[in-house]
Write a protein that holds these residues in place. Sequence first.
Motif, PDB file in Angstrom:
ATOM      1  N   GLN A  62       0.790  -1.339  -0.034  1.00  0.00           N
ATOM      2  CA  GLN A  62       0.015   0.075   0.249  1.00  0.00           C
ATOM      3  C   GLN A  62       0.762   1.112   0.058  1.00  0.00           C
ATOM      4  O   GLN A  62       0.433   2.403  -0.269  1.00  0.00           O
ATOM      5  CB  GLN A  62      -1.200   0.153   0.796  1.00  0.00           C
ATOM      6  CG  GLN A  62      -1.865  -1.673   1.001  1.00  0.00           C
ATOM      7  CD  GLN A  62      -2.852  -0.696   0.101  1.00  0.00           C
ATOM      8  OE1 GLN A  62      -3.406   0.454  -0.459  1.00  0.00           O
ATOM      9  NE2 GLN A  62      -3.143  -2.190  -0.329  1.00  0.00           N
ATOM     10  N   ILE A  63       2.512   1.454   0.679  1.00  0.00           N
ATOM     11  CA  ILE A  63       2.691   1.984   0.481  1.00  0.00           C
ATOM     12  C   ILE A  63       4.227   2.731  -0.220  1.00  0.00           C
ATOM     13  O   ILE A  63       4.373   2.889  -0.877  1.00  0.00           O
ATOM     14  CB  ILE A  63       2.758   2.874   2.153  1.00  0.00           C
ATOM     15  CG1 ILE A  63       1.608   3.364   2.361  1.00  0.00           C
ATOM     16  CG2 ILE A  63       3.706   4.227   2.301  1.00  0.00           C
ATOM     17  CD1 ILE A  63       1.811   3.129   3.886  1.00  0.00           C
ATOM     18  N   ALA A  64       4.949   1.285   0.049  1.00  0.00           N
ATOM     19  CA  ALA A  64       5.954   1.775  -0.544  1.00  0.00           C
ATOM     20  C   ALA A  64       6.473   0.941  -2.090  1.00  0.00           C
ATOM     21  O   ALA A  64       7.118   2.178  -2.711  1.00  0.00           O
ATOM     22  CB  ALA A  64       6.833   0.134   0.079  1.00  0.00           C
ATOM     23  N   HIS A 121       9.255   6.149  -5.235  1.00  0.00           N
ATOM     24  CA  HIS A 121       9.872   7.207  -6.018  1.00  0.00           C
ATOM     25  C   HIS A 121      10.642   8.267  -5.167  1.00  0.00           C
ATOM     26  O   HIS A 121      11.789   8.776  -4.855  1.00  0.00           O
ATOM     27  CB  HIS A 121       8.891   8.074  -7.157  1.00  0.00           C
ATOM     28  CG  HIS A 121       7.716   8.528  -6.832  1.00  0.00           C
ATOM     29  ND1 HIS A 121       6.465   8.163  -6.079  1.00  0.00           N
ATOM     30  CD2 HIS A 121       7.179   9.705  -6.088  1.00  0.00           C
ATOM     31  CE1 HIS A 121       5.985   8.923  -5.669  1.00  0.00           C
ATOM     32  NE2 HIS A 121       6.226   9.916  -5.814  1.00  0.00           N
ATOM     33  N   SER A 122       9.827   8.465  -3.800  1.00  0.00           N
ATOM     34  CA  SER A 122      10.264   9.267  -2.744  1.00  0.00           C
ATOM     35  C   SER A 122      10.317   9.484  -1.314  1.00  0.00           C
ATOM     36  O   SER A 122       9.039   8.353  -0.986  1.00  0.00           O
ATOM     37  CB  SER A 122       9.903  10.581  -3.183  1.00  0.00           C
ATOM     38  OG  SER A 122       9.364  11.832  -2.424  1.00  0.00           O
ATOM     39  N   PHE A 123      11.262   8.908  -0.631  1.00  0.00           N
ATOM     40  CA  PHE A 123      11.183   8.359   0.707  1.00  0.00           C
ATOM     41  C   PHE A 123      10.190   9.542   1.608  1.00  0.00           C
ATOM     42  O   PHE A 123       9.323   8.903   2.694  1.00  0.00           O
ATOM     43  CB  PHE A 123      12.398   8.575   1.352  1.00  0.00           C
ATOM     44  CG  PHE A 123      11.886   8.207   2.747  1.00  0.00           C
ATOM     45  CD1 PHE A 123      12.030   6.695   3.107  1.00  0.00           C
ATOM     46  CD2 PHE A 123      11.929   9.164   3.545  1.00  0.00           C
ATOM     47  CE1 PHE A 123      11.747   6.571   4.469  1.00  0.00           C
ATOM     48  CE2 PHE A 123      12.175   8.769   5.686  1.00  0.00           C
ATOM     49  CZ  PHE A 123      12.044   7.552   5.683  1.00  0.00           C
ATOM     50  N   ALA A 124      10.186  11.472   1.335  1.00  0.00           N
ATOM     51  CA  ALA A 124       9.364  12.314   2.058  1.00  0.00           C
ATOM     52  C   ALA A 124       7.922  12.118   1.641  1.00  0.00           C
ATOM     53  O   ALA A 124       6.723  11.810   2.954  1.00  0.00           O
ATOM     54  CB  ALA A 124       9.969  13.592   1.762  1.00  0.00           C
ATOM     55  N   VAL A 135       2.319   9.807   3.820  1.00  0.00           N
ATOM     56  CA  VAL A 135       1.989   9.092   3.665  1.00  0.00           C
ATOM     57  C   VAL A 135       1.257   8.193   4.585  1.00  0.00           C
ATOM     58  O   VAL A 135       0.097   7.935   5.256  1.00  0.00           O
ATOM     59  CB  VAL A 135       1.341   8.365   2.458  1.00  0.00           C
ATOM     60  CG1 VAL A 135       0.368   6.386   2.353  1.00  0.00           C
ATOM     61  CG2 VAL A 135       1.575   9.299   0.975  1.00  0.00           C
ATOM     62  N   TYR A 136       2.676   7.515   5.451  1.00  0.00           N
ATOM     63  CA  TYR A 136       2.408   6.320   6.133  1.00  0.00           C
ATOM     64  C   TYR A 136       2.176   7.024   7.517  1.00  0.00           C
ATOM     65  O   TYR A 136       1.112   6.542   8.422  1.00  0.00           O
ATOM     66  CB  TYR A 136       4.076   6.218   6.829  1.00  0.00           C
ATOM     67  CG  TYR A 136       3.843   5.262   7.803  1.00  0.00           C
ATOM     68  CD1 TYR A 136       3.495   3.483   7.846  1.00  0.00           C
ATOM     69  CD2 TYR A 136       4.457   5.463   9.046  1.00  0.00           C
ATOM     70  CE1 TYR A 136       3.071   2.471   8.876  1.00  0.00           C
ATOM     71  CE2 TYR A 136       4.256   4.895  10.293  1.00  0.00           C
ATOM     72  CZ  TYR A 136       3.724   3.935   9.821  1.00  0.00           C
ATOM     73  OH  TYR A 136       3.695   2.930  12.073  1.00  0.00           O
ATOM     74  N   VAL A 137       2.269   8.427   8.206  1.00  0.00           N
ATOM     75  CA  VAL A 137       1.812   8.951   9.148  1.00  0.00           C
ATOM     76  C   VAL A 137       0.745   9.977   8.870  1.00  0.00           C
ATOM     77  O   VAL A 137       0.024   9.890   9.770  1.00  0.00           O
ATOM     78  CB  VAL A 137       3.320  10.132   9.330  1.00  0.00           C
ATOM     79  CG1 VAL A 137       2.786  10.904  10.358  1.00  0.00           C
ATOM     80  CG2 VAL A 137       3.922   9.754   9.862  1.00  0.00           C
TER      81      VAL A 137
END
Length: 152
Positions: A58-60, A65-68, A73-75
Amino acid sequence: MESPIFPEDYVLDGTTKKVILKIIEKKKKFDLLKRRHILIMWCTIFTTFCYFLWLYKQIAIPYSHSFAVMFSVYVEESINLYILLYIIGVFGYMNVLRQKRDKAEKEFHDLRCEFIDKSKDLFGNSETWNRRHEMYNKLKDFYDINLFHQAK
């Protein structure tokens, strides 16, 4: 709590019976804690695996393309915090159960070794000494308690 371990024709004093019943009680407590620890351990592993698999899908993958962006999105989802706290709590509970299991195992093993050391005093006369192996075999069969040797 008379059980098939103590036959009617087998004469034991009250102290020996109480010690054997205490050993059985300690063994049951150890087995219960062992089963609980294994259950919670597998629940922790399964929950953690499913959560990280869900995070990966769902997130990775979509936001790789961007860790930020991945972090934001995770937070952004508060459910992630609750699931993470749940996993940490279950992991902590698993460690508490492991400590309780280790303590119960030590208490059981110490009492069993003490009984083995003092068996000559507890089985005083030659008749009970010669027939004690029958009771020891029943303990081994019913409860998986070895009173023949001190080694685990």
